[in-house]
Write an enzyme that holds these catalytic residues in place. Structure first.
Site, mmCIF file in Angstrom:
data_model
loop_
_atom_site.group_PDB
_atom_site.id
_atom_site.type_symbol
_atom_site.label_atom_id
_atom_site.label_comp_id
_atom_site.label_asym_id
_atom_site.label_seq_id
_atom_site.Cartn_x
_atom_site.Cartn_y
_atom_site.Cartn_z
ATOM 1 N N HIS A 1 0.860 -1.193 0.000
ATOM 2 C CA HIS A 1 0.000 0.000 0.000
ATOM 3 C C HIS A 1 0.895 1.242 0.000
ATOM 4 C CE1 HIS A 1 -2.890 3.019 1.288
ATOM 5 N NE2 HIS A 1 -3.838 2.173 0.908
ATOM 6 N N GLU B 1 -3.833 2.814 -7.131
ATOM 7 C CA GLU B 1 -4.231 3.940 -6.282
ATOM 8 C C GLU B 1 -3.231 5.079 -6.432
ATOM 9 O OE1 GLU B 1 -6.618 2.219 -2.513
ATOM 10 O OE2 GLU B 1 -4.566 2.812 -2.113
HETATM 11 O O1 G3P Z 1 -6.596 1.623 0.733
HETATM 12 C C1 G3P Z 1 -7.573 2.510 0.285
HETATM 13 C C2 G3P Z 1 -7.113 3.897 0.284
HETATM 14 O O2 G3P Z 1 -5.770 4.144 0.200
HETATM 15 C C3 G3P Z 1 -7.977 4.894 -0.361
HETATM 16 O O3 G3P Z 1 -8.256 5.771 0.673
HETATM 17 O O4 G3P Z 1 -9.563 7.423 1.859
HETATM 18 O O5 G3P Z 1 -8.991 7.773 -0.540
HETATM 19 O O6 G3P Z 1 -10.662 6.041 0.097
HETATM 20 P P1 G3P Z 1 -9.438 6.801 0.495
#
Ligand code: G3P
Length: 220
Positions: free
Chosen positions: A91, A139
């Site tokens: 992550h 992400e």
């Molecule tokens: O692991 C999920 C994350 O990094 C996304 O976070 O708060 O943007 O939904 P968020």
């Protein structure tokens, strides 16, 4: 194995999703949802959640170690024994070196644990697929915790991540995350070719969790 399409909620270290609140949120997901969900709680909350709910549980991280003389690490066997069916790996808030990612994926395969390698850009997503995980989760770090969703702000990059992963290994599913807040964000992610979303603040920090859960899964 996790069923997809799926919504995965990372509880991170938010005060709203630890201890009794982690259990309350997981029970709310269990009672409210009609589709596939999984949660990533803090390690110490994992057993309580697995003993009291049926929502699939994933670890937020596992260290690249074997049982033995290590201190302060998260051991795969302990996470599995505590109820984890799999784990996030790499992550953006817990990055690992390539050799460590490879070791954790290999150990998870041996123990039948689901693997989700997180990737900060489409190129890394493609490279991660070469390690043979079950899923790669794209992400972009700059959108994590914000209000703008990856699937609406960077659709072309989500599509690129899907293409790069597919080219390397079509059996690897793609997820995306960062800023996902509502059904439109989830719907966009699915339409771009992903098998679901990974999110945190959009669920953990909201007041009316039932309403948010229903709304999010209507986009699947
Ligand atoms: O692991 C999920 C994350 O990094 C996304 O976070 O708060 O943007 O939904 P968020």
């Amino acid at each position: 194995m996790l069923e997809s399409p799926i919504i995965i909620v990372n509880y991170k270290t938010y005060s709203q999703s630890i201890g009794k609140d982690a259990l309350k949120l997981t029970k709310t997901i269990e009672k409210t949802s009609e589709k596939n969900w999984a949660v990533c709680p803090q390690p110490n909350d994992m057993r309580m959640l697995s003993e009291n709910t049926n929502v699939p549980i994933l670890s937020q991280h596992i260290d690249p170690i074997d049982p033995g003389s290590n201190t302060g690490d998260l051991l795969l066997e302990t996470m599995k024994d505590s109820g984890a069916e799999g784990t996030l790996i790499n992550h953006s808030e817990k990055r690992l070196k390539l050799s460590s990612i490879e070791k954790v994926v290999g150990r998870c395969k041996e123990k039948d644990m689901v693997t989700i390698i997180c990737a900060n850009n489409p190129l890394v997503a493609g490279s991660a697929a070469a390690l043979g995980p079950d899923f790669v989760a794209y992400e972009p770090p700059e959108l994590i915790g914000g209000d703008i969703s990856v699937s609406t702000a960077k659709p072309e990059l989500v599509e690129e991540a899907v293409k790069r992963v597919e080219k390397i290994d079509p059996d690897v599913g793609v997820l995306c995350g960062a800023g996902v807040k509502d059904s439109e964000d989830v719907k966009a992610a699915i339409e771009l070719g992903t098998e679901g979303v990974l999110l945190a603040s959009g669920v953990v920090k909201t007041e009316d969790k039932k309403e948010v859960i229903k709304d999010l899964e209507s986009g699947l």
